[in-house]
Scaffold this motif. Structure first.
Motif, PDB file in Angstrom:
ATOM      1  N   ARG A   1      94.898  35.798  25.982  1.00 31.09           N
ATOM      2  CA  ARG A   1      96.036  36.009  25.164  1.00 31.09           C
ATOM      3  C   ARG A   1      96.301  37.571  24.889  1.00 31.09           C
TER       4      ARG A   1
ATOM      5  N   LYS B   1      89.359  32.998  15.795  1.00 31.50           N
ATOM      6  CA  LYS B   1      90.224  33.775  16.843  1.00 31.50           C
ATOM      7  C   LYS B   1      91.798  33.293  16.569  1.00 31.50           C
ATOM      8  N   GLN B   2      92.129  32.216  16.567  1.00 27.35           N
ATOM      9  CA  GLN B   2      93.640  31.766  16.398  1.00 27.35           C
ATOM     10  C   GLN B   2      94.076  32.214  15.147  1.00 27.35           C
TER      11      GLN B   2
ATOM     12  N   LYS C   1      97.187  34.987  15.058  1.00 27.43           N
ATOM     13  CA  LYS C   1      98.466  34.599  14.385  1.00 27.43           C
ATOM     14  C   LYS C   1      98.963  35.594  12.922  1.00 27.43           C
TER      15      LYS C   1
END
Length: 263
Positions: A105, A234-235, A239
């Motif tokens: 990512r 993590k996500q 964001k």
């Protein structure tokens, strides 16, 4: 009576402690950066410096629920750490999804990094907008072991259409350019302007002797997240960080940080 007193004390205890706000601790996130990439990211006398660290520190002040730590390592070691899943996030790689499959990512783009060619005024007396064709016949300087000019330039060098001379770093190459030992010098635009500003102290003087020629290419720097490093936050962090970087772009903060290094 005792029962009533105990009940009242219990209610008082509950009211006092339930009214005290509970503050959740921030999640500490470590971002690893290049330790030798001035002015973007570097160490000086043990201190973390550079454009990207400044941007990340400002982002940290705006993030809710996270505290950021910045640690710098040699770039090759940093990529090895990312490949082995030993780092949560690294900065500032360019977008290379095929070459670096282990980076799953990327953040939103943080900076545009422009590679340009700088030449003596005499060389740029006439416009030379086309790279590399307009620079055939010249001696072009570059940093040692850097692949800077692009495929067309490398081909032209192999065919003898341009001469290439390597120098150990930006400062040395600028001095060679000022002394007329090379006709032009190609490198990151901000790195050149920052070095000229930093060294404009009597060691050498810019004083209008060098001008910027053609743009060679433009890359973007990111924060990237290795696939093998997984974390429950993590996500959520990705964001939140992207949103903060977006707001810093919108309000001009990133532009101001960048300009402080070259103006």
């Amino acid at each position: 009576m005792r029962h009533q007193i105990s009940l009242l004390l219990g209610m008082l205890f509950f009211w006092v402690f339930s009214s005290v706000p509970v503050f959740a601790e921030n999640t500490v996130v470590t971002l690893y950066g290049d330790n030798s990439y001035p002015p973007y990211s570097y160490e000086e006398d043990g201190a973390v410096k550079g454009i990207y660290p400044e941007i990340i520190r400002e982002a940290a002040a705006r993030l809710s629920g996270f505290s950021l730590e910045i640690r710098l390592r040699p770039w090759r070691r940093l990529l090895q750490m990312a490949e082995r899943g030993e780092a949560f996030a690294v900065f500032p790689p360019y977008y290379r999804p095929i070459e670096r499959e282990y980076l799953g990512r990327y953040s939103v783009p943080i900076l545009d990094e422009v590679t340009a060619v700088f030449c003596n005024n005499e060389v740029l007396a006439a416009p030379r907008p086309v790279w590399p064709d307009d620079y055939f016949g010249l001696k072009i300087g570059k940093n040692l072991s850097f692949s800077t000019g692009g495929p067309a330039f490398e081909q032209a060098a192999m065919e003898g259409k341009v001469r290439v001379e390597e120098g150990a770093g930006t400062k040395i190459n600028i001095r060679k350019l000022l002394e007329g030992r090379i006709d032009c010098y190609m490198n990151d635009r901000i790195a050149v302007l920052w070095t000229l500003k930093k060294q404009d102290d009597g060691q050498f003087r810019y004083s209008g002797k060098i001008n910027e020629g053609a743009t060679i290419r433009m890359e973007q720097g990111f924060v990237a997240y290795p696939i093998l490093y997984d974390a429950s936050y993590k996500q959520r962090f990705i964001k939140a960080f992207d949103e903060v970087i977006g707001s810093m772009k919108a309000d001009g903060t990133i532009t101001r940080i960048l300009q402080s290094y070259v103006q």
